[in-house]
Write an enzyme that holds these catalytic residues in place. Structure first.
Site, PDB file in Angstrom:
ATOM      1  N   VAL A  42     -64.615   1.665 -69.746  1.00 20.72           N
ATOM      2  CA  VAL A  42     -65.290   2.227 -68.573  1.00 20.72           C
ATOM      3  C   VAL A  42     -66.364   1.230 -68.135  1.00 20.72           C
ATOM      4  O   VAL A  42     -67.118   0.710 -68.964  1.00 20.72           O
ATOM      5  CB  VAL A  42     -65.927   3.596 -68.911  1.00 20.72           C
ATOM      6  CG1 VAL A  42     -66.669   4.151 -67.711  1.00 20.72           C
ATOM      7  CG2 VAL A  42     -64.848   4.565 -69.374  1.00 20.72           C
ATOM      8  N   HIS A  50     -68.263   6.552 -73.772  1.00 16.67           N
ATOM      9  CA  HIS A  50     -68.034   7.522 -74.846  1.00 16.67           C
ATOM     10  C   HIS A  50     -67.495   8.835 -74.274  1.00 16.67           C
ATOM     11  O   HIS A  50     -66.652   9.492 -74.884  1.00 16.67           O
ATOM     12  CB  HIS A  50     -69.337   7.807 -75.598  1.00 16.67           C
ATOM     13  CG  HIS A  50     -69.991   6.611 -76.203  1.00 16.67           C
ATOM     14  ND1 HIS A  50     -71.089   6.009 -75.649  1.00 16.67           N
ATOM     15  CD2 HIS A  50     -69.705   5.893 -77.317  1.00 16.67           C
ATOM     16  CE1 HIS A  50     -71.466   4.986 -76.403  1.00 16.67           C
ATOM     17  NE2 HIS A  50     -70.638   4.884 -77.414  1.00 16.67           N
TER      18      HIS A  50
HETATM   19  P1  AMP Z   1     -70.247   2.698 -80.323  1.00 20.82           P
HETATM   20  O1  AMP Z   1     -71.077   3.931 -80.218  1.00 20.82           O
HETATM   21  O2  AMP Z   1     -70.756   1.543 -79.543  1.00 20.82           O
HETATM   22  O3  AMP Z   1     -69.884   2.362 -81.750  1.00 20.82           O
HETATM   23  O4  AMP Z   1     -68.885   3.063 -79.632  1.00 20.82           O
HETATM   24  C1  AMP Z   1     -68.160   4.198 -80.018  1.00 20.82           C
HETATM   25  C2  AMP Z   1     -66.811   4.133 -79.381  1.00 20.82           C
HETATM   26  O5  AMP Z   1     -66.950   4.119 -77.964  1.00 20.82           O
HETATM   27  C3  AMP Z   1     -66.035   2.869 -79.766  1.00 20.82           C
HETATM   28  O6  AMP Z   1     -64.688   3.215 -80.004  1.00 20.82           O
HETATM   29  C4  AMP Z   1     -66.193   2.019 -78.540  1.00 20.82           C
HETATM   30  O7  AMP Z   1     -65.124   1.111 -78.350  1.00 20.82           O
HETATM   31  C5  AMP Z   1     -66.205   3.058 -77.427  1.00 20.82           C
HETATM   32  N1  AMP Z   1     -66.824   2.520 -76.228  1.00 20.82           N
HETATM   33  C6  AMP Z   1     -68.041   1.915 -76.117  1.00 20.82           C
HETATM   34  N2  AMP Z   1     -68.254   1.491 -74.860  1.00 20.82           N
HETATM   35  C7  AMP Z   1     -67.151   1.832 -74.145  1.00 20.82           C
HETATM   36  C8  AMP Z   1     -66.752   1.658 -72.787  1.00 20.82           C
HETATM   37  N3  AMP Z   1     -67.525   1.048 -71.891  1.00 20.82           N
HETATM   38  N4  AMP Z   1     -65.539   2.141 -72.409  1.00 20.82           N
HETATM   39  C9  AMP Z   1     -64.727   2.759 -73.319  1.00 20.82           C
HETATM   40  N5  AMP Z   1     -65.059   2.949 -74.604  1.00 20.82           N
HETATM   41  C10 AMP Z   1     -66.234   2.491 -75.016  1.00 20.82           C
END
Ligand code: AMP
Length: 302
Positions: free
Chosen positions: A194, A41
């Protein structure tokens, strides 16, 4: 400037407009999240801060996209740590609304449907998940619209960009389709996944893995890496051996592992497995590791 937390749409709009005015900004970035933030994030937030004058992050665990009430209840909530992480990246404003603020009349009658693209892969295991996710993303994109009439880019409204992780490849493809199909005035920016130093893609759900499960989960990124190396070397994609690697791990139950078109997510023709790989594709994988469902993917290019 210290980060500011708001919980209502009215405050978000007022503070966003104020910030754009104060900074004489011509661009606004939006970073939607469900909280329990990690370095993945942070990468989204940093990209948004680099590219925009004002950056809003949202933290909202959206009930509409959870099929399972237990999963929703146990989703981690870590607001104080999240605010610290976002402040460190230079985010200006955080919008963390209640469920009532987002869905004041209860469940919305009219929703976004994700069509065929939302029914496959993750959608097949989680029916309705992407309709719920797109519905809330549509709302968040509207909430975060830079205020019209404020200092604008010469000749137009402020630029508006929203940031999504490539980690959730199907979600990213669907958000791009929604924005294109329904003409949302926002540019969608995809940010590379990441990973931890050992290759595991960072996820808010990794905290539910035991040490053994976490170790076992490494076969997902290893299998993807095998295909990536094959693609870069312009060799046939040996999906079978890569799958065998995953299936050799007893703590991992493979759900799907496929090479697909990056936009339609349709499986590529079988011959990419036999002839040297050329072009652009995505390798998608999903598996249950112990009780935790994990997804990962890698772009293939040669
Ligand atoms: P979430 O809080 O899981 O809904 O994720 C919020 C945003 O962060 C989404 O656009 C996810 O794709 C992104 N995200 C989650 N994990 C990663 C990661 N390891 N690398 C890059 N973006 C991520």
């Amino acid at each position: 400037m210290a980060i500011k937390l708001v919980t209502t749409v009215a405050e978000l709009r007022a503070e966003g407009a104020l910030l754009l005015g104060l900074k004489q900004g011509t661009s606004q970035g939006l970073v939607p999240t469900m909280g329990a933030l990690h370095e993945g994030h942070a990468a989204l937030a940093r990209a948004a801060v680099e590219q925009n004058d004002v950056v809003v992050a949202t933290i909202f665990v959206n009930p509409l996209q959870f099929g399972d009430a237990v999963d929703l209840d146990r989703y981690p909530r870590t607001l104080d740590a999240d605010l610290a992480l976002l402040e460190e990246q230079g985010v200006d404003l955080v919008f963390a609304p209640s469920v009532e603020e987002v869905y004041p009349g209860g469940q919305p009658l009219v929703r976004v449907t994700s069509g065929q693209l939302g029914e496959k892969w993750e959608g097949a295991s989680r029916p309705g998940h992407f309709d719920g996710a797109l519905t809330v993303v549509a709302k968040l994109l509207h909430y975060g619209l830079p205020a019209a009439g404020l200092p604008a880019a010469p000749g137009g409204l402020p630029a508006y960009r929203a940031y999504f992780g490539q980690k959730d490849a199907q979600q990213l493809a669907l958000v791009r389709r929604m924005v294109a199909d329904l003409n949302f005035p926002v540019d969608i920016v995809g940010v590379p996944t990441v990973r931890a130093a050992d290759g595991l893609a960072l996820s808010s759900r990794n905290r539910f893995l035991s040490d053994d499960e976490r170790e076992a989960a490494l076969v997902l990124s290893r299998a993807l890496r095998l295909l990536e190396q094959r693609a870069t070397a312009r060799e046939p994609l040996d999906v079978e051996s890569a799958s065998a690697l995953v299936e050799s791990q007893p703590l991992v139950a493979l759900d799907y592992f496929e090479v697909v078109d990056p936009e339609t997510l349709e499986p590529l023709a079988e011959n990419c497995r036999e002839t040297p790989f050329r072009g652009e594709a995505l390798a998608l994988i999903a598996a249950k590791v112990g009780p935790v469902r994990l997804i990962d993917n890698v772009p293939l290019s040669s």
